[in-house]
Scaffold this motif. Structure first.
Motif, mmCIF file in Angstrom:
data_model
loop_
_atom_site.group_PDB
_atom_site.id
_atom_site.type_symbol
_atom_site.label_atom_id
_atom_site.label_comp_id
_atom_site.label_asym_id
_atom_site.label_seq_id
_atom_site.Cartn_x
_atom_site.Cartn_y
_atom_site.Cartn_z
ATOM 1 N N ARG A 125 0.853 -1.188 -0.023
ATOM 2 C CA ARG A 125 0.127 -0.125 0.082
ATOM 3 C C ARG A 125 0.837 1.158 0.198
ATOM 4 N NH1 ARG A 125 -4.058 0.541 4.300
ATOM 5 N NH2 ARG A 125 -4.914 2.026 3.272
ATOM 6 N N ARG A 126 0.421 2.186 -0.575
ATOM 7 C CA ARG A 126 0.882 3.531 -0.713
ATOM 8 C C ARG A 126 1.392 4.075 0.811
ATOM 9 N NH1 ARG A 126 -2.594 7.063 -4.698
ATOM 10 N NH2 ARG A 126 -3.621 7.111 -2.756
ATOM 11 N N PRO A 127 2.588 4.840 1.002
ATOM 12 C CA PRO A 127 2.751 5.477 2.008
ATOM 13 C C PRO A 127 1.612 6.324 2.534
ATOM 14 C CG PRO A 127 4.733 5.574 0.810
ATOM 15 C CD PRO A 127 3.773 5.015 -0.039
ATOM 16 N N MET A 128 1.169 7.360 1.712
ATOM 17 C CA MET A 128 0.017 8.070 2.132
ATOM 18 C C MET A 128 -1.287 7.315 2.840
ATOM 19 S SD MET A 128 0.791 11.161 2.571
ATOM 20 C CE MET A 128 -0.909 11.831 2.769
ATOM 21 N N ASP A 129 -1.470 6.350 2.030
ATOM 22 C CA ASP A 129 -2.587 5.375 2.697
ATOM 23 C C ASP A 129 -2.360 4.789 3.951
ATOM 24 O OD1 ASP A 129 -4.388 5.563 0.505
ATOM 25 O OD2 ASP A 129 -3.094 3.961 -0.764
ATOM 26 N N ARG A 130 -1.177 4.320 4.306
ATOM 27 C CA ARG A 130 -0.551 4.086 5.594
ATOM 28 C C ARG A 130 -0.539 5.161 6.710
ATOM 29 N NH1 ARG A 130 4.308 -0.301 4.651
ATOM 30 N NH2 ARG A 130 3.347 -1.185 2.830
ATOM 31 N N ARG A 131 -0.411 6.271 6.235
ATOM 32 C CA ARG A 131 -0.078 7.345 7.024
ATOM 33 C C ARG A 131 -1.775 7.793 7.400
ATOM 34 N NH1 ARG A 131 0.235 13.418 6.176
ATOM 35 N NH2 ARG A 131 0.937 14.165 8.069
ATOM 36 N N ALA A 132 -2.701 7.579 6.535
ATOM 37 C CA ALA A 132 -4.120 7.962 6.879
ATOM 38 C C ALA A 132 -4.628 6.785 7.603
ATOM 39 C CB ALA A 132 -4.780 8.014 5.495
ATOM 40 N N ASP A 133 -4.373 5.509 7.695
ATOM 41 C CA ASP A 133 -4.803 4.597 8.597
ATOM 42 C C ASP A 133 -4.291 4.952 10.068
ATOM 43 O OD1 ASP A 133 -6.050 3.284 6.675
ATOM 44 O OD2 ASP A 133 -4.262 1.604 6.272
ATOM 45 N N ALA A 134 -2.972 5.310 9.994
ATOM 46 C CA ALA A 134 -2.468 5.520 11.449
ATOM 47 C C ALA A 134 -2.914 7.029 12.093
ATOM 48 C CB ALA A 134 -0.843 5.905 11.232
ATOM 49 N N GLY A 135 -3.381 8.114 11.185
ATOM 50 C CA GLY A 135 -4.018 9.092 11.645
ATOM 51 C C GLY A 135 -5.401 8.927 12.061
ATOM 52 N N PHE A 136 -6.044 7.970 11.333
ATOM 53 C CA PHE A 136 -7.569 7.666 11.664
ATOM 54 C C PHE A 136 -7.498 6.727 12.942
ATOM 55 C CE2 PHE A 136 -11.422 5.115 11.210
ATOM 56 C CZ PHE A 136 -12.485 6.264 11.399
ATOM 57 N N VAL A 145 -8.533 6.524 18.839
ATOM 58 C CA VAL A 145 -7.849 6.182 20.420
ATOM 59 C C VAL A 145 -7.863 7.364 21.208
ATOM 60 C CG1 VAL A 145 -5.629 5.381 21.495
ATOM 61 C CG2 VAL A 145 -6.353 4.198 19.914
ATOM 62 N N GLN A 146 -7.654 8.476 20.766
ATOM 63 C CA GLN A 146 -7.587 9.626 21.442
ATOM 64 C C GLN A 146 -9.039 10.059 21.789
ATOM 65 O OE1 GLN A 146 -4.841 11.250 22.552
ATOM 66 N NE2 GLN A 146 -3.854 9.347 21.509
ATOM 67 N N HIS A 147 -10.001 9.857 20.613
ATOM 68 C CA HIS A 147 -11.294 10.276 21.180
ATOM 69 C C HIS A 147 -12.247 9.185 21.668
ATOM 70 C CE1 HIS A 147 -14.336 13.245 19.863
ATOM 71 N NE2 HIS A 147 -15.040 12.384 19.658
ATOM 72 N N PHE A 148 -11.916 7.896 21.802
ATOM 73 C CA PHE A 148 -12.917 6.973 22.301
ATOM 74 C C PHE A 148 -12.218 6.030 23.387
ATOM 75 C CE2 PHE A 148 -14.653 7.534 17.985
ATOM 76 C CZ PHE A 148 -15.588 8.243 18.246
ATOM 77 N N GLY A 149 -10.781 6.053 23.143
ATOM 78 C CA GLY A 149 -10.001 4.986 24.028
ATOM 79 C C GLY A 149 -10.552 3.831 23.972
ATOM 80 N N GLU A 150 -10.719 3.015 25.378
ATOM 81 C CA GLU A 150 -11.312 1.428 25.317
ATOM 82 C C GLU A 150 -12.638 1.503 25.304
ATOM 83 O OE1 GLU A 150 -8.928 -1.073 27.588
ATOM 84 O OE2 GLU A 150 -7.601 0.505 28.108
ATOM 85 N N ALA A 204 0.348 8.241 21.517
ATOM 86 C CA ALA A 204 1.239 9.387 21.893
ATOM 87 C C ALA A 204 0.063 10.626 21.897
ATOM 88 C CB ALA A 204 1.837 10.004 20.507
ATOM 89 N N GLU A 205 0.355 11.677 22.832
ATOM 90 C CA GLU A 205 -0.195 13.004 22.799
ATOM 91 C C GLU A 205 -0.622 13.680 21.586
ATOM 92 O OE1 GLU A 205 0.075 15.440 26.108
ATOM 93 O OE2 GLU A 205 1.083 14.002 27.159
ATOM 94 N N GLU A 206 0.357 13.624 20.538
ATOM 95 C CA GLU A 206 -0.140 14.261 19.311
ATOM 96 C C GLU A 206 0.362 13.080 18.082
ATOM 97 O OE1 GLU A 206 2.427 17.844 18.832
ATOM 98 O OE2 GLU A 206 1.941 18.583 20.416
ATOM 99 N N PHE A 207 -0.215 13.446 17.023
ATOM 100 C CA PHE A 207 -0.067 12.342 15.921
ATOM 101 C C PHE A 207 1.522 12.437 15.481
ATOM 102 C CE2 PHE A 207 -0.209 11.572 11.289
ATOM 103 C CZ PHE A 207 -0.485 10.249 11.425
ATOM 104 N N ILE A 208 1.927 11.241 15.220
ATOM 105 C CA ILE A 208 3.323 11.030 14.964
ATOM 106 C C ILE A 208 3.056 9.902 13.740
ATOM 107 C CG2 ILE A 208 5.436 9.977 15.543
ATOM 108 C CD1 ILE A 208 4.911 10.630 18.478
ATOM 109 N N GLU A 209 3.934 10.452 12.664
ATOM 110 C CA GLU A 209 3.746 9.486 11.526
ATOM 111 C C GLU A 209 4.551 8.154 11.691
ATOM 112 O OE1 GLU A 209 4.401 11.159 7.831
ATOM 113 O OE2 GLU A 209 4.071 12.962 8.554
#
Length: 119
Positions: A40-51, A56-61, A114-119
């Protein structure tokens, strides 16, 4: 359809969508598991990681309602990091409850905590 206030609408600086503005008059797009292949393209992987980071930040467990989360983006995580939180599960419902499999996320997307999005 529940709108998740405060949830990012897209990956910053891109057109990768995380949420939808309005519900589909024909009903919600069914959630299905999509394979993530190694090429998969790096940008697609980055989008998965960002989502995943945003989830995780919004809903947690805690279980959360699908609501206005984009089905196209959820499908890349569904069945692995994001799993049904109810039985029976209706994959074509905006009210369907989902939850994050924290152990799976820790292995696949370690930066999601992480507290902020890290690629």
């Amino acid at each position: 359809m529940l709108k998740h206030k405060g949830f990012p609408s897209r990956l910053p600086g891109t057109d990768y969508q995380f949420t939808i503005r309005r519900d589909n008059k024909d009903g919600a797009t069914p959630l299905t598991k999509r394979e993530r292949y190694a090429d998969r393209r790096p940008m697609d992987r980055r989008a998965d990681a960002g989502f995943m980071w945003a989830l995780v930040q919004h809903f947690g467990e805690e279980p959360f309602e699908r609501g206005n989360l984009d089905a196209g983006r959820l499908n890349w995580l569904f069945g692995r990091e994001v799993v049904p939180a109810e039985d029976p599960f209706d994959p074509a419902s905006y009210e369907a409850l989902l939850r994050i499999d924290i152990r799976r996320v820790q292995g696949t997307f370690p930066n999601a905590f992480a507290e902020e999005f890290i690629e």
